[in-house]
Write an enzyme that holds these catalytic residues in place. Structure first.
Site, PDB file in Angstrom:
ATOM      1  CG  ASP A  37      -2.489  -0.968   1.239  1.00 53.70           C
ATOM      2  OD1 ASP A  37      -2.366  -1.931   0.214  1.00 53.70           O
ATOM      3  OD2 ASP A  37      -2.433  -0.577   1.967  1.00 53.70           O
ATOM      4  CG  HIS A  79      -4.511   3.128  -0.731  1.00 54.87           C
ATOM      5  ND1 HIS A  79      -5.101   1.947  -0.259  1.00 54.87           N
ATOM      6  CD2 HIS A  79      -3.522   3.219   0.020  1.00 54.87           C
ATOM      7  CE1 HIS A  79      -4.846   2.064   1.322  1.00 54.87           C
ATOM      8  NE2 HIS A  79      -4.227   2.794   1.344  1.00 54.87           N
ATOM      9  CG  HIS A 128       2.579   0.181   4.277  1.00 48.77           C
ATOM     10  ND1 HIS A 128       2.039  -0.891   5.230  1.00 48.77           N
ATOM     11  CD2 HIS A 128       0.584   0.697   4.063  1.00 48.77           C
ATOM     12  CE1 HIS A 128       0.874  -0.382   5.590  1.00 48.77           C
ATOM     13  NE2 HIS A 128       0.398   0.572   4.647  1.00 48.77           N
TER      14      HIS A 128
END
Length: 416
Positions: free
Chosen positions: A134, A184, A293
């Site tokens: 992400d 996102h 991430h």
């Protein structure tokens, strides 16, 4: 000319300014940890006794981005049919939340939103694992792509629109290599705190950024912080999106600055891959979708070990879409110069392996129907971080030592 006393006062003033500067920088670097309700699932939650156990790889808070707005993006969407209300940030925090399904809706920030049958939490096939990343792309994402190229593993990138505009070449490389590109949002907001129109702007602006880079738009979206109630999900579904969640969270956003951060991240993968339970597994899926991430170098550096460990236990890697039997994670191309995509044949599960029911939502319907409680995933409330370091540790140390030396010189002069 300045007298010696005035010069010493200037030195002292300079020392104070440098000292205050370093305090400000330290505060900017400090990671704001968030509550993680899933204590059973994650044995590596941070404790207050970790104080100064920091890792050298520090990132700073992502600056706020101004999300583009275009009224044309609202055309074709009948938002008047959407039920629900705006829920301000902080309105879903409860001190004594049960988080057993009875108060999840009220305490959505503490417990996470109740899972719905359409939400994608994990993979319906055993020994299947989808790595997802992400908040990127960032200047660390290229390192991750190098690792994935060497291991021939395909993953899913849930990208921010603002970052997609900054690093279109990285998204192009990821797409060409056969990785899935998901949305996102543009600025990583709490979607439940936005109006219907603002939610659409967040999604459309991200679509535009991704299409500008690779000529297609994503069909999957991961809500920031995992927060999305019925209103938000209805809008996302109206826009043609599938909501992508996760059932494994190594909390790299909390541990990446710790000296034992790599070990903590690895422990979570080892626990789940060895048969440990995950309270994030809302649909009781036998396969897994993990959350990391590509903002944190520590987390990226651990990927090779994660891949080697999971492959050693017989896990097969796929993208999030592939693991549920979806061969079309992106819309059809809208530009003639769309970059060619590499066939991800080595990561694709065949229909025979997946089984006829894998792409059917019935498996998730049954899982939720048989569960006595709603297991939720939004608890992680992950912080997004800027991908560039604010200042190197060496520079900070040099400034600090210089300021101290100047200050001591000035103080000594005054005392003489």
């Amino acid at each position: 000319m300045l007298c010696s006393r005035q010069l010493r006062l200037i030195w002292i003033f300079t020392f104070i300014l440098c000292f205050l500067f370093n305090i400000v920088q330290a505060k900017k670097k400090k990671k704001h940890h968030h509550h993680h309700h899933d204590d059973k699932d994650n044995d590596d939650d941070n404790d207050d006794d970790d104080e100064n156990d920091n890792n050298d790889n520090e990132e700073v808070d992502t600056p706020e981005f101004i999300t583009p707005k275009n009224s044309a993006w609202l055309e074709g969407l009948d938002l008047s049919t959407i039920e629900g209300r705006v829920r301000p940030i902080g309105s879903g925090i409860c001190k004594n939340a049960k988080c057993d399904g009875t108060d999840n809706e009220k305490c959505f920030e503490t417990c996470g939103n109740p899972a719905t049958p359409d939400d994608i939490y994990g993979c319906p096939m055993e020994k299947t694992w989808a790595l997802t990343f992400d908040d990127g792309p960032s200047n660390f994402t290229t390192n991750l792509l190098d690792i994935l190229d060497k291991t021939n593993v395909k993953v899913t990138f849930c990208v921010m629109g603002a970052h997609a505009e900054q690093y279109p070449d990285i998204i192009q490389r990821a797409y060409r290599a056969g990785h899935q590109i998901a949305s996102h949002t543009y600025s990583h907001p709490h979607l439940m705190s936005l109006s219907n129109e603002e939610i659409v702007y967040e999604v459309r602006a991200t679509e535009e950024a991704i299409k500008a880079a690779i000529g297609v738009k994503p069909r999957y979206i991961r809500p920031p912080y995992g927060e999305a109630d019925a209103r938000v999900k209805s809008i996302l579904k109206m826009m043609g999106y599938k909501t992508l969640m996760w059932n494994v969270d190594p909390t790299d956003y909390d541990v990446h600055q710790l000296k034992d951060g790599p070990q903590r991240i690895q422990q979570v993968f080892e626990k789940i891959s060895s048969g440990g339970s995950s309270s994030l597994n809302a649909h009781n899926d036998p396969g897994f979708i993990s959350l990391q991430h590509d903002l944190y170098k520590v987390s990226i550096d651990q990927v090779s070990t994660v891949i080697q460990s999971l492959q050693g236990k017989g896990f097969k890697f796929t993208t999030a879409a592939e693991c549920i039997g979806d061969k079309d994670p992106h819309s059809s191309a809208t530009a003639s110069n769309t970059p060619p995509i590499v066939n991800a044949s080595n990561s694709t599960i065949s229909e025979n392996e997946l089984g006829p029911q894998s792409s059917d939502n019935s498996i998730r319907q049954a899982a939720i129907g048989s569960s006595s409680t709603f297991t939720t995933n939004s608890n992680t409330n992950k912080n997004r971080q800027e991908n560039k370091q604010l200042i190197s540790g060496t520079t900070s140390l040099t400034v600090s030592l210089t300021a101290i030396a100047l200050g001591c010189f000035g103080l000594t002069g005054l005392l003489l």
